[in-house]
Design a protein around this motif. Structure first.
Motif, short mmCIF file in Angstrom:
data_model
loop_
_atom_site.label_atom_id
_atom_site.label_comp_id
_atom_site.label_asym_id
_atom_site.label_seq_id
_atom_site.Cartn_x
_atom_site.Cartn_y
_atom_site.Cartn_z
N GLU A 4 12.59 -26.67 -52.52
CA GLU A 4 14.04 -26.51 -52.61
C GLU A 4 14.64 -27.34 -53.75
OE1 GLU A 4 15.60 -25.83 -48.13
OE2 GLU A 4 14.47 -27.68 -48.42
N ASP A 5 14.02 -28.48 -54.06
CA ASP A 5 14.60 -29.36 -55.08
C ASP A 5 14.04 -29.12 -56.48
OD1 ASP A 5 12.06 -30.35 -54.67
OD2 ASP A 5 12.67 -32.42 -54.29
N PHE A 6 13.32 -28.01 -56.68
CA PHE A 6 12.82 -27.70 -58.01
C PHE A 6 14.02 -27.38 -58.91
CE2 PHE A 6 10.47 -24.69 -60.97
CZ PHE A 6 9.71 -25.69 -61.56
N PRO A 7 14.19 -28.11 -60.03
CA PRO A 7 15.41 -27.97 -60.84
C PRO A 7 15.65 -26.54 -61.32
CG PRO A 7 14.17 -29.92 -61.49
CD PRO A 7 13.29 -29.15 -60.55
N LEU A 8 16.89 -26.13 -61.30
CA LEU A 8 17.26 -24.78 -61.73
C LEU A 8 16.84 -24.51 -63.16
CD1 LEU A 8 20.84 -24.42 -60.18
CD2 LEU A 8 18.76 -23.23 -59.47
#
Length: 258
Positions: A59-63
């Motif tokens: 979920e926290d993988f950078p956009l």
């Protein structure tokens, strides 16, 4: 190293490649992928191949690190898909809360492979000034202070068991001198010649009756500890998890290790 017993047979194996970001992951560009049914790229590894099949990330993988476009045949897998599948294999606490294992369990449940290959997933980080990932320096996520990651080898051993019970053989394509994965090594030439007879012969070693009994004892310990959180967000329940319990369970999986 895997030793072959027979010549290739006509019936093809469903081979899935799980691709990580270790420096030797770049070797994927030179590999013959014609026998690979699916490529599952973890996080930044999608940069290595334009024709990856699945990209899996937390979920926290950078956009800004995610692809801005994709082919119709390509699928992005997120927590909405992988949490439910991970729960089918006992949840994140026992599987190990890092993406190499999350991707593997997702592939095991969603793609049902006969063979699951790993490249760039050794989870070895040398403090030698060299790049830690194919793209340069990155975070050593599997080495972070996390109660579920006390023994990466134990978590790999557990995965090996669950895969084998699904008639899936785990193999490591790495040419690195060390790996936290406990799976047999295989080179590209041996992989091309891997037959269903070879596949079954190796699985029999893992699923022998005495091995299954030992693994069931490990799973009984897991059930007794009951560290199961259906949301997948185990870090919200750290006060409920005893690290010594997990260390004991890890030791049992290490003792089981093939």
């Amino acid at each position: 190293m895997v030793k072959l017993l027979t010549k290739p047979q006509c019936e093809s194996l469903n081979i899935v490649l799980v691709l990580g970001s270790a420096p030797d992951a770049v070797r994927v560009k030179a590999l013959d992928l014609s026998n690979i049914r699916s490529v599952v790229a973890i996080n930044n590894a999608w940069h290595l191949l334009s024709d990856w099949d699945y990209l899996i990330h937390p979920e926290d993988f950078p956009l800004e690190k995610r692809p801005t476009s994709q082919q119709q045949s390509q699928t992005i897998v997120t927590a909405q898909q992988y949490v439910d599948i991970q729960n089918q294999y006992g949840g994140f606490v026992y599987a190990g809360g890092t993406m190499a294992f999350t991707a593997a369990y997702w592939a095991l449940g969603a793609l049902r492979p006969d063979v699951m290959l790993f490249l760039g997933c050794d989870m070895v980080y040398e403090n030698d000034g060299q790049a830690s990932h194919f793209y340069g320096q990155g975070n050593a996520d599997p080495l972070r202070d996390d109660v579920t990651l006390q023994s990466l080898e134990a978590k790999a051993s557990r995965l090996n068991y669950f895969a084998a019970m699904q008639s899936c053989l785990c193999l490591n394509l790495s040419e690195q001198p060390s790996s936290r994965l406990v799976f047999p090594r295989v080179n590209a030439g041996a992989l091309a010649a891997l037959s269903r007879d070879d596949h079954q012969a190796h699985l029999k070693k893992i699923t022998a009756a005495h091995q299954v009994v030992q693994a069931q004892a490990c799973l009984a310990k897991e059930r007794a500890a009951n560290y199961y959180f259906s949301s997948g967000r185990y870090w919200e329940h750290l006060n409920e998890i005893d690290g010594d319990d997990l260390k004991t369970i890890d030791a049992k999986w290490l003792a089981w290790m093939i």
